[in-house]
Design an enzyme around this catalytic site. Structure first.
Site, PDB file in Angstrom:
ATOM      1  N   GLU A 124      -1.535  -5.801   8.336  1.00  0.00           N
ATOM      2  CA  GLU A 124      -0.780  -5.263   9.477  1.00  0.00           C
ATOM      3  C   GLU A 124      -1.510  -5.567  10.777  1.00  0.00           C
ATOM      4  OE1 GLU A 124      -0.169  -1.065   8.922  1.00  0.00           O
ATOM      5  OE2 GLU A 124       0.838  -1.336   6.989  1.00  0.00           O
TER       6      GLU A 124
ATOM      7  N   LYS B  13      -1.174  -9.568   2.485  1.00  0.00           N
ATOM      8  CA  LYS B  13      -0.466  -9.145   3.700  1.00  0.00           C
ATOM      9  C   LYS B  13      -1.385  -8.210   4.473  1.00  0.00           C
ATOM     10  CE  LYS B  13       2.938  -5.908   3.789  1.00  0.00           C
ATOM     11  NZ  LYS B  13       2.346  -4.928   4.722  1.00  0.00           N
TER      12      LYS B  13
ATOM     13  N   ASP C 275       0.835  -1.210   0.000  1.00  0.00           N
ATOM     14  CA  ASP C 275       0.000   0.000   0.000  1.00  0.00           C
ATOM     15  C   ASP C 275       0.869   1.259   0.000  1.00  0.00           C
ATOM     16  OD1 ASP C 275       0.899  -0.092   2.604  1.00  0.00           O
ATOM     17  OD2 ASP C 275      -1.070   0.093   3.541  1.00  0.00           O
TER      18      ASP C 275
ATOM     19  N   GLU D 153       8.995  -4.533  10.680  1.00  0.00           N
ATOM     20  CA  GLU D 153       9.415  -3.213  10.190  1.00  0.00           C
ATOM     21  C   GLU D 153       9.894  -2.326  11.337  1.00  0.00           C
ATOM     22  OE1 GLU D 153       6.759  -1.324   7.426  1.00  0.00           O
ATOM     23  OE2 GLU D 153       7.811   0.595   7.555  1.00  0.00           O
TER      24      GLU D 153
ATOM     25  N   ASP E 225      -1.172  -6.301  -0.762  1.00  0.00           N
ATOM     26  CA  ASP E 225      -1.336  -5.689   0.560  1.00  0.00           C
ATOM     27  C   ASP E 225      -2.806  -5.328   0.774  1.00  0.00           C
ATOM     28  OD1 ASP E 225      -0.112  -4.950   2.887  1.00  0.00           O
ATOM     29  OD2 ASP E 225       0.916  -3.198   2.067  1.00  0.00           O
TER      30      ASP E 225
HETATM   31  O1  KIV Z   1       3.342  -1.345   1.708  1.00  0.00           O
HETATM   32  C1  KIV Z   1       4.523  -1.723   1.688  1.00  0.00           C
HETATM   33  O2  KIV Z   1       5.281  -1.485   0.734  1.00  0.00           O
HETATM   34  C2  KIV Z   1       5.005  -2.462   2.849  1.00  0.00           C
HETATM   35  C3  KIV Z   1       6.478  -2.667   2.956  1.00  0.00           C
HETATM   36  C4  KIV Z   1       7.108  -1.428   3.476  1.00  0.00           C
HETATM   37  C5  KIV Z   1       6.796  -3.851   3.769  1.00  0.00           C
HETATM   38  O3  KIV Z   1       4.241  -2.846   3.681  1.00  0.00           O
END
Ligand code: KIV
Length: 273
Positions: free
Chosen positions: A118, A116, A47, A185, A86
């Site tokens: 968070e 992915k 994202d 991170e 993401d």
């Molecule tokens: O959105 C993204 O690019 C990320 C990376 C920084 C791991 O989550």
């Protein structure tokens, strides 16, 4: 011979063999195609798209439709790498049903092989539901940019003992819930090492030191295209912004002085383009 497509299991086996995982972000077809030819193991359609491509100040305005459109163009490059989409802000936290629908759209409409998201313990019901729906999930702990309003800035996380213990517990819980890997991170390298050793699934570090099982960088940071803000953990592999600016300036000069187009760029009435 074309190498076999990477899967979540391939990353797991790489950790087992002690082979480091190289992951980068991509948001379009040509970048994914070039990364594929460079031998990247995993591509994250992050994202960060919102900041480095769409020009937003944070990742918060990014929508699931934004990620789907860009992830689809990445998937059209048919990379050998595992492509991970993401889940953007509020696309998985409103309800578990919403999360499955949105992750399902990333798989069905864009063609990603994993998603992915968070967050720690609060995300366990979502992770379990996605895994039940056969959608592989990568976790993301430490500095989670979608929590910028709560964090009050992009700050290093897990700096004290209590916070480091909480992060370790969250990582173990995500592994138990079925995550196939976890991004760490902006946390101290010592904490990332402990987490990496405690898990059987791979950790992918960004600002988390050398002991993670793999590394990820934002492509626009490592190529020197995006320079609004460059975190300490970024290594610049090119100065593309400088190169692009110079090329654009030369083009402007060429057009203004009628040096471009030359005879070799012109049609003479015979033949095709
Ligand atoms: O959105 C993204 O690019 C990320 C990376 C920084 C791991 O989550």
């Amino acid at each position: 011979m074309r190498k076999r497509k990477m899967t979540p299991r391939s990353l797991f086996l790489m950790k087992k063999r002690g082979e480091k995982i190289a992951m980068l972000t991509a948001y379009d077809y040509p970048t994914a195609d070039i990364q594929n030819s460079a031998g990247i193991d995993a591509i994250l359609v992050g994202d960060t798209l919102g900041m480095v491509v769409l020009g937003y100040e944070t990742t918060l305005p990014v929508t699931i439709d934004d990620v789907i459109r860009h992830a689809a163009s990445v998937c059209r490059a048919q990379p050998r790498a595992l492509v991970i989409g993401d889940m953007p802000f509020l696309s998985y936290t409103v309800s578990v049903a919403d999360a499955v629908t949105n992750a399902g759209r990333l798989v069905k409409e864009a063609g990603v092989s994993a998603v992915k998201l968070e967050g720690g313990r609060a995300m366990l019901p979502v992770v379990r539901a996605l895994v039940r729906a056969s959608i592989p999930v990568m976790g993301h702990l430490g500095l989670t940019p979608q929590s910028i309003l709560r964090f009050g800035g992009y700050k290093v996380q897990a700096k004290d003992k209590r916070a480091a213990e909480r992060l370790l517990e969250a990582a173990k819980a995500l592994e138990d819930a079925g995550c196939f890997a976890i991004v760490l991170e902006a946390i101290p390298a010592t904490v990332a090492k402990v987490v990496t050793e405690a898990l059987t699934i791979p950790t992918i570090g960004i600002g988390a030191g050398p002991d993670c099982d793999g590394q990820v960088l934002v492509t626009h940071d490592m190529l020197g295209i995006y320079d609004d803000f460059t975190p300490k953990f970024v290594k610049r592999y090119a100065e593309m912004r400088t190169l692009m600016k110079k090329s654009f300036e030369e083009y402007v000069e060429d057009v203004k002085s009628s040096r471009f187009p030359g005879p070799e760029h012109c049609y003479d009435g015979n033949g095709d383009a």
